[in-house]
Design a protein around this motif. Structure first.
Motif, short mmCIF file in Angstrom:
data_model
loop_
_atom_site.label_atom_id
_atom_site.label_comp_id
_atom_site.label_asym_id
_atom_site.label_seq_id
_atom_site.Cartn_x
_atom_site.Cartn_y
_atom_site.Cartn_z
N LEU A 8 0.88 -1.23 0.03
CA LEU A 8 0.01 0.15 -0.12
C LEU A 8 0.70 1.42 -0.04
N ASP A 9 1.82 1.24 0.62
CA ASP A 9 2.77 2.41 0.71
C ASP A 9 3.53 2.54 -0.54
N GLU A 10 4.02 1.52 -1.23
CA GLU A 10 4.47 1.56 -2.55
C GLU A 10 3.54 2.24 -3.51
N GLY A 11 2.26 1.85 -3.41
CA GLY A 11 1.35 2.21 -4.26
C GLY A 11 1.03 3.75 -4.06
N ASN A 12 1.18 4.32 -2.95
CA ASN A 12 0.94 5.67 -2.77
C ASN A 12 2.09 6.46 -3.36
N LYS A 13 3.20 5.97 -3.50
CA LYS A 13 4.41 6.92 -4.00
C LYS A 13 4.02 7.32 -5.57
N PRO A 14 4.80 8.66 -5.83
CA PRO A 14 4.44 8.87 -7.42
C PRO A 14 5.26 8.10 -8.37
N PRO A 15 4.52 7.63 -9.32
CA PRO A 15 5.10 6.39 -10.24
C PRO A 15 6.53 6.41 -10.57
N GLN A 16 7.39 7.57 -10.72
CA GLN A 16 8.61 7.40 -10.68
C GLN A 16 9.49 6.98 -9.63
N LEU A 17 8.98 7.26 -8.45
CA LEU A 17 9.68 6.80 -7.18
C LEU A 17 9.48 5.33 -6.89
N GLN A 18 8.39 4.71 -7.61
CA GLN A 18 8.14 3.29 -7.38
C GLN A 18 9.20 2.14 -7.88
N ARG A 26 0.40 -0.37 -15.64
CA ARG A 26 -0.10 1.14 -15.92
C ARG A 26 0.74 2.12 -15.17
N THR A 27 1.12 1.69 -13.93
CA THR A 27 1.98 2.56 -13.27
C THR A 27 3.27 2.69 -14.10
N ARG A 28 3.96 1.65 -14.40
CA ARG A 28 5.19 1.84 -15.51
C ARG A 28 4.89 2.78 -16.34
N ALA A 29 3.87 2.63 -17.21
CA ALA A 29 3.62 3.28 -18.33
C ALA A 29 3.67 4.92 -17.89
N LYS A 30 2.85 5.13 -16.93
CA LYS A 30 2.69 6.55 -16.48
C LYS A 30 4.07 7.12 -16.06
N GLY A 31 4.81 6.18 -15.41
CA GLY A 31 6.14 6.99 -14.75
C GLY A 31 7.34 7.05 -15.70
N LEU A 32 7.11 6.38 -16.75
CA LEU A 32 8.00 6.32 -17.98
C LEU A 32 8.05 7.75 -18.77
N ASP A 34 6.58 11.99 -19.08
CA ASP A 34 6.23 13.05 -18.09
C ASP A 34 5.11 13.04 -17.52
N GLU A 35 5.08 13.44 -16.18
CA GLU A 35 4.01 13.33 -15.47
C GLU A 35 2.57 14.06 -16.16
N GLY A 36 1.50 13.20 -16.03
CA GLY A 36 0.43 13.59 -16.67
C GLY A 36 0.34 13.70 -18.23
N THR A 37 1.18 13.07 -18.86
CA THR A 37 1.11 13.36 -20.40
C THR A 37 0.76 12.08 -21.07
N LEU A 38 0.46 10.95 -20.14
CA LEU A 38 0.17 9.83 -20.80
C LEU A 38 -1.37 9.71 -21.08
N THR A 39 -1.73 9.44 -22.50
CA THR A 39 -3.05 9.17 -22.85
C THR A 39 -3.22 7.56 -23.31
N GLU A 40 -4.02 7.04 -22.66
CA GLU A 40 -3.89 5.50 -22.73
C GLU A 40 -5.06 5.13 -24.01
N LEU A 41 -4.19 4.12 -25.07
CA LEU A 41 -5.08 3.95 -26.50
C LEU A 41 -5.56 2.73 -25.87
#
Length: 331
Positions: A8-18, A26-32, A34-41
């Protein structure tokens, strides 16, 4: 309970810190990116599911075990393909294969749109493809569709050659095996952590077919010495080893993304007669060693004592390790 609280603690971290190992697709995709730029297809809201699994009495997932999307890494449009090993081992079927192929087609389309009068896009705007592998390969429930998807993806990787860098990331729990091992080898560069694995045939399958005396899949130390990041780095099956965090993978991607295409392609394992000849020479030299353990290969590369490499920190390992070459067996 303690493990649940840790997750649970790991999931609360910002994606890049995990941890890359512990994060879901999905977390890996978002963290790779820039923050907030991923649009899922073709995300879960689109509810594209396998048409074959219900017939076999199997559950479905609305993303079919793969996350595809587009985001930004600086000014670069970045296509992300991220597999999730929690759904049927990250296997590739009809829908997941189509999503993967569609994402690669989008990368090629972006390259063509951004090209000016036939000239490649400026380096800072050149599209980029990141594939986070977590898979055992073809989904046996829909094997024909899965095999066709593998073939289409391999064909698209050739279409992207010399145009769009395709970088493979292997840092998940499951690793990258089966036909996807071929796909990973066909990318321009591979980044791994020491805690993940890559190969063609998984340890359990080898044991099943050849017997435990040949390969004991329960011997985790043996499995990681044979298929893990340190061994793959020594024999040249991966180009970079990084720490187990999304941020570390992202930083290595950023460094690669800034290189000219020719420099990125120089990292490839296969893709030309010369590279194939080099790989075959390595295989032949290692075969002549008749190793009983990967430690024999590490020693032949000049690492003495080889066992000392197992427990080294990543930083110390990178600083001291000697990588294998076809001439290593002559030392």
């Amino acid at each position: 309970m303690q493990q649940a609280l840790s997750e649970l603690d790991e999931g609360n971290k910002p994606p890049q810190l995990q941890s890359f190992l512990e994060a879901n697709a999905r977390t890996r995709a978002k963290g790779l990116v820039d923050e907030g730029t991923l649009t899922e297809l073709v995300g879960p809201a689109d509810r594209y599911t396998s048409p074959h699994l219900p017939i076999l009495g199997e559950a479905v997932e609305f993303d079919d075990g793969i996350v595809t999307g587009i985001g930004l890494l600086g000014r670069r449009p970045t296509i992300v393909i991220s597999q999730d090993g929690r759904f049927i081992g990250g296997s590739i079927g009809e829908v997941s294969g189509a999503k993967m192929a569609g994402a690669l087609k989008l990368a090629l389309e972006l390259y063509q749109r951004l090209s000016l009068d036939g000239a490649p896009p400026p380096l800072e705007k050149r599209p980029l493809v990141l594939i986070s592998f977590e898979t055992g390969g073809v989904r046996l429930h829909e094997a024909n569709a899965g095999l066709l998807a593998h073939a289409e993806v391999m064909d698209l990787l050739q279409d992207l050659r010399h145009k769009v860098p395709v970088i493979g990331l292997v840092g998940s729990k499951l690793g990258c095996f089966g036909g996807m091992g071929f796909v990973a080898a066909a990318t321009d560069a591979i980044i791994m952590s020491q805690f993940s694995r890559i190969g063609l045939t998984g340890p359990e399958v080898i044991e099943q077919e050849m017997g435990r005396s040949e390969f004991d899949s329960a011997d985790r130390a043996l499995v990681f010495r044979t298929t893990g990041g340190k061994h793959k780095y020594i024999i040249g099956d991966c180009d970079f080893l990084v720490e187990d965090s999304i941020a570390a993978f992202r930083a290595q991607v950023q460094q690669l993304a800034g290189l000219p295409m020719a420099e990125i392609e120089s990292l490839r394992c296969i893709g030309s007669p010369a590279l194939i000849a080099k790989q075959m020479a390595i295989v032949d030299a290692i075969s002549q060693l008749m190793p009983s353990d990967s430690l024999d290969v590490w020693r032949a590369a000049g690492n003495e004592p080889p066992q000392a490499l197992v427990d080294l920190s990543l930083e110390a390992f990178i600083a001291s390790v000697k990588r294998y070459s076809p001439s290593a067996a002559d030392r």
